[in-house]
Write an enzyme that holds these catalytic residues in place. Structure first.
Site, PDB file in Angstrom:
ATOM      1  N   ASN A  81     -55.588   4.067   0.318  1.00  0.00           N
ATOM      2  CA  ASN A  81     -54.769   3.726  -0.681  1.00  0.00           C
ATOM      3  C   ASN A  81     -53.167   3.957  -0.339  1.00  0.00           C
ATOM      4  OD1 ASN A  81     -56.588   3.448  -2.416  1.00  0.00           O
ATOM      5  ND2 ASN A  81     -56.613   5.387  -3.173  1.00  0.00           N
ATOM      6  N   HIS A 112     -61.582   9.882  -1.463  1.00  0.00           N
ATOM      7  CA  HIS A 112     -61.793  10.279  -2.399  1.00  0.00           C
ATOM      8  C   HIS A 112     -62.561  11.957  -2.659  1.00  0.00           C
ATOM      9  CE1 HIS A 112     -62.618   6.244  -4.605  1.00  0.00           C
ATOM     10  NE2 HIS A 112     -61.184   6.520  -4.615  1.00  0.00           N
ATOM     11  N   TYR A 131     -63.283   2.319   2.347  1.00  0.00           N
ATOM     12  CA  TYR A 131     -61.758   2.560   2.328  1.00  0.00           C
ATOM     13  C   TYR A 131     -61.286   2.253   3.577  1.00  0.00           C
ATOM     14  CZ  TYR A 131     -61.463   3.350  -2.815  1.00  0.00           C
ATOM     15  OH  TYR A 131     -61.469   3.405  -3.882  1.00  0.00           O
TER      16      TYR A 131
END
Length: 847
Positions: free
Chosen positions: A260, A310, A319
């Site tokens: 992210n 996470h 990811y």
């Protein structure tokens, strides 16, 4: 990890990491040219998105570009701007002041809230075709659902990106089409005026507002850069600034970590490119540095090569693919500019290609046990997932250059030659397809699959690679979740951390998980797991990696070739406990289980294997040399063939593996056709039924067992003759212990003794004062190596004795405080609690 990061501190940390990995300064070649003007960067980004140096009139590009053009035309013709929507069926008008979810999709778990699942496909194409089709399912959600509405906003931006790419990309049939260009700009203006503008309060899924939406917006604006100057570019920049301010990367915490974080930096960098804002690009470049620095908790890369997202989920195949895509694209964009990523941070990060990615890529697939909830997505598989990652590695090889770049290209070429055809994977898009085909068709060498063992203690995974096959075990602990459920995805992944043993071979097993396995397999019978048959609810344990077992002894030790691995198993949603051990050897995996106890009121099983035979596959199973399923093909598949066979010493399944039982064992065999759908495991999946045939073999420990045990040997790719011979060679494998205190084996032929000690214990020639994992290899040159680890991470002191005459200690890890030789080797270790379960080594000469 939380709090702010200063660049100076990060440089110091990353510089130390670079020295630790032996990376020399200046490994990246100097820039061929200086690129500083915004126009130059815009052109470079367009080239990265559209691709260069390939014949668009040749296949597979021609048909892909034509499909892109048709999709863009459909979107342009169906556009119907009105307040609250740009297309019918995609309303984005939301309830006021609902607030933005600070974790991934927590505002809503309705089927329509699944937009976040497309993060790994955010740049898939041609022209995002895969995204568009999957979002057709998202629109089925309730219109009032905030997650559905933000997902529709993201989809609206994605469609504009499809149209912009078709407009800018030569060979689409609508290249430079005036009407299409006007439609793109009209749609962009509509969204910027109606919803994605300063003053709007975000609702639904945060990812749609801060990553997915703005990335598609900025790609669209830069693809149409000749028409998005002046006021329109300013409006785009103002909108992005409103939802992705510089404070979004102010600290490495929350949703600004790992992949992210890279995605947020990508947004900031492209916003700087579009607006000619150098400080914004510098901010993005600097904010990448925490991603490159190893972490000790939470999201990111660990010193042992683990990658977590996470907080509790191994995710290099999910990811991680987005992270590598972002770093590679930004590295290529900024190379040769004042914001070049070259530096100690990037040089340290480059090692993760070899340490974190390569171990999980085998013959062109990227293993499912590091893909999180992505395994439940139709249209993705271990093969397609790998090709996206390989495209990023190929681009990163260009950024790195030199010997490292050549070596990576050789790795990619080998994987592509042994994997699935790249041209068949339309989700790659033409640019990434061209990049991969350039590598596979180039003059460089193709690297073979490496051989060796890698342990990843920080994410409870182990990978074993031998000539002709590879295997990986997936576990769970206080540090790592049983599985990840969220946004309605992976609803039945309950037992993927219960000792799931996956394996593949050269020329066999490639379809095991790629061919609709997760939509059709029995989720209670994953290969290798020990499991209670107690029924679980979809999403049992809660969303976003909440379910973690109260277990610490998970991990093992390795000498880089062989390994001892163990799991203190605690079942999800029940009372099951067990001690599981895997000893990874030359041509097999020795699988032991002990202390299997449960009070769920349900049967408990250990699944020896569960082979996906495909839609029409057959399995000529032999048990103790005799054919088991002899009813004939038609009769065998008319209904399930099931039998309990007593006294099994060995079994063989041609084209798959051999299975040996050191003591005669009762084995259940089931041949069945199973029907399921992607909707069963993913709320956004298709409900269309899919049928696959399965061969399942398991051991029944009975209802509510107390102290049950098992032992078997898996031999991937073995012939029937080799399996029979191994079963007859009773003295080759000696099981020294298999109980709740210790599981240990001896293989004299290999000079190997290995043990997982769950408590202070003496087993065979090994005595330990605390729980430990031990692997000893005696070599023909008169030396031996002892590998020891502290998987529970609780040994303030450890004394180990090996009852074998030893002359002297030749070398030892710094953790060895004292060592005595003579009739036995007596080793005292210092505090091992800070070693994170890593292997400690002692090399000795034998008396």
């Amino acid at each position: 990890m939380s709090g702010g990061w200063t660049r100076r501190a990060l440089l110091r940390a990353a510089g130390g990491a670079a020295l630790g990995t032996g990376l020399a300064a200046g490994m990246l070649p100097g820039p061929a040219e200086s690129v500083a003007r915004p126009a130059d960067l815009r052109a470079r980004w367009r080239a990265l998105l559209l691709g260069e140096g390939f014949d668009r009139g040749a296949e597979p590009y021609r048909s892909g570009l034509a499909e892109l053009g048709r999709a863009a035309s459909r979107h342009g013709e169906s556009m119907r701007p009105r307040p609250g929507a740009l297309w019918r069926g995609l309303p984005y008008a939301g309830p006021p002041a609902t607030g933005i979810a600070q974790r991934h999709g927590l505002v809503s778990t309705a089927p329509a809230a699944i937009g976040i699942r497309h993060r790994e496909l955010a740049y898939a194409g041609p022209a995002g075709i895969g995204i568009t089709r999957q979002h057709d399912l998202v629109r089925a959600g309730a219109p009032a659902d905030p997650g559905a509405l933000s997902g529709n906003l993201h989809e609206s931006f994605t469609r504009l990106r499809v149209m912009a790419e078709a407009y800018a990309q030569p060979g689409t049939g609508v290249t430079g089409d005036a009407a299409l260009g006007r439609a793109v700009l009209a749609g962009l203006d509509h969204l910027l005026a109606d919803v994605y503008r300063p003053g709007t309060t975000p609702y639904g899924n945060w990812w749609h507002w801060q990553i997915g939406g703005p990335q598609a917006l900025l790609d669209t604006a830069l693809l149409m850069s000749n028409q998005t100057s002046g006021g329109r570019a300013a409006a785009c920049c103002a909108a992005v600034d409103a939802f992705v301010p510089g404070t979004a990367v102010g600290s490495y915490t929350g949703s600004s970590t790992g992949a992210n974080r890279v995605d947020l930096c990508r947004v900031l960098a492209l916003r700087g490119v579009l607006g000619g804002d150098g400080p914004r690009i510098q901010l993005a470049r600097d904010a990448l540095t925490p991603v490159f620095v190893p972490v000790t908790e939470g999201d990111g890369f660990y010193a042992d090569g683990s990658f977590i997202q996470h907080r509790y989920v191994p995710y290099i195949g999910g990811y991680g693919t987005a992270l590598f895509s972002g770093v590679a694209m930004l590295g290529a964009l900024l190379r040769g500019t004042a914001w070049d990523l070259d530096g100690p941070e990037l040089r340290a990060f480059l090692g993760t290609v070899d340490e974190a990615v390569a171990p999980f890529v085998y013959n062109g697939l990227l293993m499912d046990n590091v893909a999180g909830r992505g395994i439940s997505r139709a249209g993705q598989s271990d093969h397609t997932r790998a090709q996206g990652m390989l495209a990023s590695i190929a681009l990163l090889a260009e950024v790195a250059g030199g010997e490292r770049g050549e070596r990576w290209r050789a790795m990619v070429k080998g994987w592509l030659e042994r994997g699935r055809p790249v041209a068949a994977n339309r989700s790659l898009g033409v640019a990434r397809t061209a990049r991969l085909l350039a590598v596979s068709g180039g003059k460089g060498r193709a690297a073979a699959e490496p051989v060796g063992h890698r342990l990843f203690p920080s994410m409870d995974r182990a990978v074993h690679r031998r000539p002709g096959w590879a295997a990986s075990v997936s576990m769970a602990s206080r540090r790592v979740a049983h599985y990840e459920y969220g946004n309605g995805e992976n609803a039945r992944g309950w037992h993927t951390g219960a000792g799931w043993l996956s394996w593949w071979g050269d020329g066999f097993g490639a379809d095991q998980y790629a061919d609709a396995f997760w939509a059709t397999a029995d989720p209670y019978r994953l290969p290798g797991i020990t499991v209670s048959a107690r029924r679980l609810a979809d999403g049992e344990g809660g969303p976003w990696a909440l379910p973690r077992p109260d277990a610490t002894w998970v991990g093992g030790t390795t000498d880089g070739e062989f390994a001892a691995v163990g799991q203190d198993l605690r079942g999800l949603g029940g009372t099951l406990t067990a001690r599981k051990a895997w000893f990874f050897l030359d041509d097999c995996v020795v699988c032991l289980g002990a202390g299997i106890t449960c009070a769920d009121g349900a049967p408990v099983e250990t699944v020896v294997d569960n082979r996906n035979l495909g839609a029409r596959g057959e399995a000529a199973v032999r048990v103790n040399g005799e054919r088991w399923n002899t009813r004939g093909k038609a009769a065998g598949w008319a209904g399930a063939a099931r039998e309990r066979r007593a006294g099994v010493a060995w079994m063989h399944v041609p084209g798959h593996a051999g299975y040996v039982f050191p003591s005669p064992t009762d084995v259940h065999l089931l041949l069945e056709a199973r029907t399921g759908s992607w909707r069963d495991v993913n709320a956004g999946g298709s409900p269309d039924p899919i049928t696959r045939r399965y061969l399942t073999m398991w051991l029944d420990h009975g209802r509510d067992p107390v102290g049950a045990a098992y032992a078997y040997v898996l031999m991937p790719g073995a012939t029937a003759q080799a399996t029979h011979a191994r079963a007859a060679a009773r003295g080759r494998l000696r099981i020294l212990a298999n109980d709740r205190d210790a599981q240990a084996i001896r293989v004299p032929e290999l000079g190997l003794t290995a043990a997982n000690l769950w408590a202070p214990a003496r087993v065979g020639p090994i005595t330990a004062s605390a729980p430990a994992s031990v692997l000893i290899r005696e070599r023909a040159d008169g030396t031996a190596q002892l590998c020891v680890s502290d998987p529970p991470r609780g040994a303030a002191a450890l004394a180990l004795t090996w009852d074998r005459p030893v002359r002297e200690v030749l070398s030892a890890s710094p953790s060895v405080r004292a060592a005595g030789t003579g009739d036995s080797l007596r080793v005292t270790f210092a505090d091992l609690r800070g070693t994170a379960g890593a292997t400690q080594r002692i090399t000795v000469s034998l008396a």
